[in-house]
Motif scaffolding. Structure first.
Motif, PDB file in Angstrom:
ATOM      1  N   VAL A  84       0.619  -0.807   0.262  1.00  0.00           N
ATOM      2  CA  VAL A  84      -0.005  -0.360   0.115  1.00  0.00           C
ATOM      3  C   VAL A  84       1.130   1.425   0.353  1.00  0.00           C
ATOM      4  O   VAL A  84      -0.026   1.872  -0.183  1.00  0.00           O
ATOM      5  CB  VAL A  84      -1.882   0.173   1.716  1.00  0.00           C
ATOM      6  CG1 VAL A  84      -1.901  -1.209   0.839  1.00  0.00           C
ATOM      7  CG2 VAL A  84      -0.038   0.069   1.990  1.00  0.00           C
ATOM      8  N   VAL A  85       2.502   1.084   0.140  1.00  0.00           N
ATOM      9  CA  VAL A  85       3.466   2.505  -0.032  1.00  0.00           C
ATOM     10  C   VAL A  85       3.885   1.876  -1.578  1.00  0.00           C
ATOM     11  O   VAL A  85       4.652   1.210  -1.294  1.00  0.00           O
ATOM     12  CB  VAL A  85       3.669   2.262   1.568  1.00  0.00           C
ATOM     13  CG1 VAL A  85       4.806   3.810   0.840  1.00  0.00           C
ATOM     14  CG2 VAL A  85       3.046   2.316   2.807  1.00  0.00           C
ATOM     15  N   GLN A  86       3.837   2.506  -2.449  1.00  0.00           N
ATOM     16  CA  GLN A  86       4.698   2.994  -3.448  1.00  0.00           C
ATOM     17  C   GLN A  86       5.706   3.341  -2.865  1.00  0.00           C
ATOM     18  O   GLN A  86       6.537   4.246  -2.116  1.00  0.00           O
ATOM     19  CB  GLN A  86       3.852   4.103  -3.847  1.00  0.00           C
ATOM     20  CG  GLN A  86       2.521   3.210  -4.939  1.00  0.00           C
ATOM     21  CD  GLN A  86       1.775   4.543  -5.598  1.00  0.00           C
ATOM     22  OE1 GLN A  86       2.797   5.204  -6.442  1.00  0.00           O
ATOM     23  NE2 GLN A  86       0.463   5.187  -6.038  1.00  0.00           N
ATOM     24  N   GLN A  87       6.913   2.101  -3.551  1.00  0.00           N
ATOM     25  CA  GLN A  87       8.157   2.760  -3.827  1.00  0.00           C
ATOM     26  C   GLN A  87       8.932   3.763  -3.959  1.00  0.00           C
ATOM     27  O   GLN A  87       8.313   4.846  -5.613  1.00  0.00           O
ATOM     28  CB  GLN A  87       9.306   1.955  -4.477  1.00  0.00           C
ATOM     29  CG  GLN A  87      10.670   1.857  -4.135  1.00  0.00           C
ATOM     30  CD  GLN A  87      11.074   0.880  -5.501  1.00  0.00           C
ATOM     31  OE1 GLN A  87      10.380   0.172  -5.789  1.00  0.00           O
ATOM     32  NE2 GLN A  87      12.607   0.802  -4.625  1.00  0.00           N
ATOM     33  N   ASP A  88       9.516   4.810  -3.255  1.00  0.00           N
ATOM     34  CA  ASP A  88       9.867   6.032  -3.536  1.00  0.00           C
ATOM     35  C   ASP A  88       8.823   7.404  -3.385  1.00  0.00           C
ATOM     36  O   ASP A  88       9.064   8.032  -4.461  1.00  0.00           O
ATOM     37  CB  ASP A  88      10.858   6.395  -5.040  1.00  0.00           C
ATOM     38  CG  ASP A  88      11.853   5.517  -4.973  1.00  0.00           C
ATOM     39  OD1 ASP A  88      13.036   5.258  -3.277  1.00  0.00           O
ATOM     40  OD2 ASP A  88      12.365   4.836  -6.328  1.00  0.00           O
ATOM     41  N   ILE A  98       0.611  10.979   5.753  1.00  0.00           N
ATOM     42  CA  ILE A  98      -0.459  11.818   5.983  1.00  0.00           C
ATOM     43  C   ILE A  98      -0.991  11.198   7.272  1.00  0.00           C
ATOM     44  O   ILE A  98      -1.733  11.989   8.174  1.00  0.00           O
ATOM     45  CB  ILE A  98      -1.100  11.661   4.906  1.00  0.00           C
ATOM     46  CG1 ILE A  98      -0.727  11.918   3.771  1.00  0.00           C
ATOM     47  CG2 ILE A  98      -3.125  11.743   4.933  1.00  0.00           C
ATOM     48  CD1 ILE A  98      -1.396  11.559   2.420  1.00  0.00           C
ATOM     49  N   PHE A  99      -0.956   9.771   7.618  1.00  0.00           N
ATOM     50  CA  PHE A  99      -1.881   9.168   9.195  1.00  0.00           C
ATOM     51  C   PHE A  99      -0.499   8.690   9.881  1.00  0.00           C
ATOM     52  O   PHE A  99      -1.286   8.601  11.364  1.00  0.00           O
ATOM     53  CB  PHE A  99      -2.194   8.528   8.316  1.00  0.00           C
ATOM     54  CG  PHE A  99      -3.204   8.371   7.897  1.00  0.00           C
ATOM     55  CD1 PHE A  99      -4.042   9.481   7.371  1.00  0.00           C
ATOM     56  CD2 PHE A  99      -2.547   7.789   6.449  1.00  0.00           C
ATOM     57  CE1 PHE A  99      -4.838   9.538   6.080  1.00  0.00           C
ATOM     58  CE2 PHE A  99      -3.902   7.845   5.356  1.00  0.00           C
ATOM     59  CZ  PHE A  99      -4.724   9.087   5.056  1.00  0.00           C
ATOM     60  N   GLY A 100       0.297   9.680   9.739  1.00  0.00           N
ATOM     61  CA  GLY A 100       1.129   9.658  11.289  1.00  0.00           C
ATOM     62  C   GLY A 100       1.474   8.042  11.545  1.00  0.00           C
ATOM     63  O   GLY A 100       1.617   8.453  12.837  1.00  0.00           O
ATOM     64  N   LEU A 101       1.752   7.639  10.927  1.00  0.00           N
ATOM     65  CA  LEU A 101       2.515   5.488  11.106  1.00  0.00           C
ATOM     66  C   LEU A 101       3.579   5.249  11.039  1.00  0.00           C
ATOM     67  O   LEU A 101       3.651   5.926   9.459  1.00  0.00           O
ATOM     68  CB  LEU A 101       0.965   4.898  10.495  1.00  0.00           C
ATOM     69  CG  LEU A 101      -0.720   5.444  10.939  1.00  0.00           C
ATOM     70  CD1 LEU A 101      -2.226   4.618  10.628  1.00  0.00           C
ATOM     71  CD2 LEU A 101      -0.820   4.813  12.437  1.00  0.00           C
ATOM     72  N   PRO A 102       4.343   4.613  11.698  1.00  0.00           N
ATOM     73  CA  PRO A 102       5.569   4.032  11.649  1.00  0.00           C
ATOM     74  C   PRO A 102       5.221   2.899  10.069  1.00  0.00           C
ATOM     75  O   PRO A 102       5.347   3.116   9.612  1.00  0.00           O
ATOM     76  CB  PRO A 102       5.914   3.053  12.447  1.00  0.00           C
ATOM     77  CG  PRO A 102       5.041   2.971  13.116  1.00  0.00           C
ATOM     78  CD  PRO A 102       3.910   3.918  12.845  1.00  0.00           C
ATOM     79  N   GLU A 103       4.256   2.127  10.281  1.00  0.00           N
ATOM     80  CA  GLU A 103       3.484   1.280   9.031  1.00  0.00           C
ATOM     81  C   GLU A 103       1.811   1.304   9.332  1.00  0.00           C
ATOM     82  O   GLU A 103       1.680   1.373  10.036  1.00  0.00           O
ATOM     83  CB  GLU A 103       4.555   0.042   9.256  1.00  0.00           C
ATOM     84  CG  GLU A 103       5.805  -0.357   9.433  1.00  0.00           C
ATOM     85  CD  GLU A 103       6.511   0.141   7.887  1.00  0.00           C
ATOM     86  OE1 GLU A 103       5.717  -0.021   6.816  1.00  0.00           O
ATOM     87  OE2 GLU A 103       7.713  -0.020   8.151  1.00  0.00           O
ATOM     88  N   ILE A 104       2.010   1.380   8.033  1.00  0.00           N
ATOM     89  CA  ILE A 104       0.068   0.993   7.162  1.00  0.00           C
ATOM     90  C   ILE A 104       0.208  -0.487   7.428  1.00  0.00           C
ATOM     91  O   ILE A 104       0.080  -0.937   7.017  1.00  0.00           O
ATOM     92  CB  ILE A 104      -0.430   1.386   5.537  1.00  0.00           C
ATOM     93  CG1 ILE A 104       0.077   2.998   5.956  1.00  0.00           C
ATOM     94  CG2 ILE A 104      -1.365   1.269   5.603  1.00  0.00           C
ATOM     95  CD1 ILE A 104      -0.339   4.135   6.872  1.00  0.00           C
ATOM     96  N   THR A 105      -0.943  -0.961   8.476  1.00  0.00           N
ATOM     97  CA  THR A 105      -1.852  -1.505   8.880  1.00  0.00           C
ATOM     98  C   THR A 105      -2.870  -1.460   9.176  1.00  0.00           C
ATOM     99  O   THR A 105      -3.775   0.048   9.009  1.00  0.00           O
ATOM    100  CB  THR A 105      -1.693  -2.464  10.380  1.00  0.00           C
ATOM    101  OG1 THR A 105      -1.563  -1.690  11.003  1.00  0.00           O
ATOM    102  CG2 THR A 105       0.763  -2.672  10.602  1.00  0.00           C
ATOM    103  N   PHE A 106      -4.007  -2.443   8.505  1.00  0.00           N
ATOM    104  CA  PHE A 106      -5.665  -2.617   8.965  1.00  0.00           C
ATOM    105  C   PHE A 106      -6.689  -3.583  10.263  1.00  0.00           C
ATOM    106  O   PHE A 106      -5.773  -4.400  10.263  1.00  0.00           O
ATOM    107  CB  PHE A 106      -5.867  -2.858   7.159  1.00  0.00           C
ATOM    108  CG  PHE A 106      -5.424  -2.373   6.257  1.00  0.00           C
ATOM    109  CD1 PHE A 106      -5.472  -1.328   5.935  1.00  0.00           C
ATOM    110  CD2 PHE A 106      -4.858  -2.979   5.844  1.00  0.00           C
ATOM    111  CE1 PHE A 106      -5.613  -0.413   4.694  1.00  0.00           C
ATOM    112  CE2 PHE A 106      -3.287  -1.597   4.688  1.00  0.00           C
ATOM    113  CZ  PHE A 106      -4.343  -0.643   4.342  1.00  0.00           C
ATOM    114  N   GLY A 107      -7.606  -2.544  10.353  1.00  0.00           N
ATOM    115  CA  GLY A 107      -8.520  -3.275  11.139  1.00  0.00           C
ATOM    116  C   GLY A 107      -8.023  -3.374  12.728  1.00  0.00           C
ATOM    117  O   GLY A 107      -8.673  -4.495  13.294  1.00  0.00           O
ATOM    118  N   SER A 108      -7.328  -2.031  12.903  1.00  0.00           N
ATOM    119  CA  SER A 108      -6.965  -2.308  14.639  1.00  0.00           C
ATOM    120  C   SER A 108      -7.090  -1.006  15.491  1.00  0.00           C
ATOM    121  O   SER A 108      -7.496   0.158  13.998  1.00  0.00           O
ATOM    122  CB  SER A 108      -5.693  -3.656  14.582  1.00  0.00           C
ATOM    123  OG  SER A 108      -4.929  -2.509  14.071  1.00  0.00           O
TER     124      SER A 108
END
Length: 219
Positions: A84-88, A98-108
């Motif tokens: 879900v994160v495009q390279q470069d 944008i969302f202040g997250l170290p990694e994008i995870t879902f459903g938690s």
């Protein structure tokens, strides 16, 4: 200051399918590890399960065939397996920024929680924050591009129905006339039911400045 929950209800119109179920929401929130926005729950209780203005699907956790929790789990599993994160990617277009997250995870509680989607492939998520504002709205369009809105769900939905760009750049579509609402079949052998909201005039001075967002620059 605009009461966007009231504004959404006034725009979409009354519902004969209003079925709040506090216990069902508590079970779902227990599974997610966090509460969901009250305005989202109020709108879902009033109108789900239905499709609004021909594209946006809205569910609630009390609908058997159309269970919000089941859909949330399906979407979370699917996107947990996708890149879900495009390279470069530029920082201003990076969902982690944008969302202040170290990694994008879902459903938690620490990730993005699916709230709604369209039959065009767009998705709406609750984010822990968007542009530094708690409980923002994250959207991913069908091209996999992200945008963040420092808005409540009710304000996001109001602006979407008013024809603003609420799935990133160049996404504005306005359907004139009353809001079209199609309620999904409740079970085998049942058909859908179409309801239209009240007449509306969309030269609405109550809509304030454009919301904060990140999006791909236009060509």
């Amino acid at each position: 200051m605009t009461d966007y929950l009231r504004a959404v209800i006034d725009m979409i119109g009354p519902s004969n399918d209003f079925r709040p179920d506090a216990a069902a929401w508590l079970r779902l929130e227990g599974e997610l590890g966090r509460s969901l926005p009250e305005d989202f729950k109020a709108i879902a209780d009033r109108y789900g399960a239905c499709q609004i203005n021909h594209h946006l699907n809205l569910l609630r956790p009390t609908d058997g065939w159309w269970d919000l929790g089941t859909w949330m789990r399906q979407i979370s599993r699917l996107w947990s397996q996708e890149k879900v994160v495009q390279q470069d990617v530029e920082p201003r277009l990076d969902p982690r920024v944008i969302f202040g997250l170290p990694e994008i995870t879902f459903g938690s509680a620490q990730g993005l929680i699916p709230l709604a989607g369209t039959d065009q492939g767009h998705l709406v998520f609750l984010a822990p924050q968007a542009h530094g504002v708690p409980d923002g709205i994250a959207v991913m369009n069908r091209e996999g591009e992200w945008a963040g809105y420092a808005l409540s769900f009710a304000e996001w939905l109001y602006r979407y129905l008013a024809g603003e760009e609420m799935f990133g750049g160049d996404s504005a579509v306005f359907y004139p006339g009353p809001v079209h609402r199609e309620h999904f079949p409740a079970g085998p052998g049942q058909g859908s039911r179409v309801v239209h909201g009240p007449p509306r005039g969309m030269a609405d001075s109550a809509v304030g400045p454009a919301p904060a967002r990140s999006e791909r620059p236009r060509p």
